[in-house]
Structure formats: C-alpha cells, structure tokens
Design a protein around this motif. Sequence first.
Motif, PDB file in Angstrom:
ATOM      1  N   CYS A  74       0.814  -1.215   0.000  1.00  0.00           N
ATOM      2  CA  CYS A  74       0.000   0.000   0.000  1.00  0.00           C
ATOM      3  C   CYS A  74       0.849   1.267   0.000  1.00  0.00           C
ATOM      4  O   CYS A  74       1.962   1.294   0.515  1.00  0.00           O
ATOM      5  CB  CYS A  74      -0.926   0.016   1.216  1.00  0.00           C
ATOM      6  N   VAL A 120      -3.578   0.239  -2.747  1.00  0.00           N
ATOM      7  CA  VAL A 120      -2.518  -0.560  -3.366  1.00  0.00           C
ATOM      8  C   VAL A 120      -1.712   0.346  -4.303  1.00  0.00           C
ATOM      9  O   VAL A 120      -2.268   1.030  -5.159  1.00  0.00           O
ATOM     10  CB  VAL A 120      -3.100  -1.768  -4.129  1.00  0.00           C
ATOM     11  N   VAL A 146      -7.128  -4.358  -0.870  1.00  0.00           N
ATOM     12  CA  VAL A 146      -6.099  -5.184  -0.242  1.00  0.00           C
ATOM     13  C   VAL A 146      -6.648  -6.592  -0.029  1.00  0.00           C
ATOM     14  O   VAL A 146      -7.817  -6.770   0.331  1.00  0.00           O
ATOM     15  CB  VAL A 146      -5.655  -4.552   1.098  1.00  0.00           C
TER      16      VAL A 146
END
Length: 146
Positions: free
Chosen positions: A50, A56, A98
């Motif tokens: 991240c 991301v 994520v």
Amino acid sequence: MRSMSGLDFMFGILNGDISMPPIGQVMNYALAEVAPGKVVFRGAPGFTHCNPMGGVHGGWYGTLLDSCLGCAVMTTVPKGSSYTTLEYKVNLSRAIPVDTEILATAWIDHAGRSTGTAHGEIRGVADGKLYATGSTTCLIMKLPES
C-alpha cells in the motif's frame, strides 16, 4: 537457460523444476498457467503493497504486469535466447482492494527475431472486474556463449 526454449523455461518454473524469481514472493504473486504465447499469474496485494493513503501502490500493478507481459514474450523465445523489457505501459481502471485475489493474464501480439510485444490485464478472481491493462515491447536477444 541456454539449453532450453523460453517455453520450456517457463514450464520449468511452473512445474517447480526451476526456482520462481524472488520478486514473486516479495510482491505476493506466482505463475499459475503457461501456454505458447500466454501466461497467467495469480496473486493478491497485501498491506505491505500500500501507498501512504492506504491504497494498493500503482507499482504493484506495474510490477505484476511487467512480469506477466514479459513472460508471455518469453514463451516464444528460441533456445539460446532471452528477453528484456524495452518499455511497458499500464492503465489502472480501478483500485484493487487489499487481499483481493487477482489473475493477471498476458497474450503475445508479435514475436520476431529481435522484438516481441504483448498485452494483458488484471482481473479479480471472485468479481471478474477489470483492474488494469498493460502492454509491452521486449528485446529478444541471443545469450552469450559461455
């Protein structure tokens, strides 16, 4: 590597006869399928991938597509040769949440004596959503004699 074609080399990685490149472990993706002119990677971005805003990082998409696109070209490389990326382009369509499992698929467009081109995409396994697309041009080169 000089003793096998690019396709045989890619099958060697898929079958575990040749070690996966370390980048796959760091970026949490692995080769999942190999065919002439096509490869598929499976993975999922984690919290460690991240950016400071919690999304991301675009570099995760780019690294995954660079690997996938280049490996599609590698499936066409003759015995005694290899490839390197000359350029690649990535278009992000939406954010990958994520821990979302994805498939990155790449297909060869052209494989000549000195260059190869490919295009690909990243899609969610569960939702089928398109997260990114990309393309590459690779240099195909003879490996030096030992």
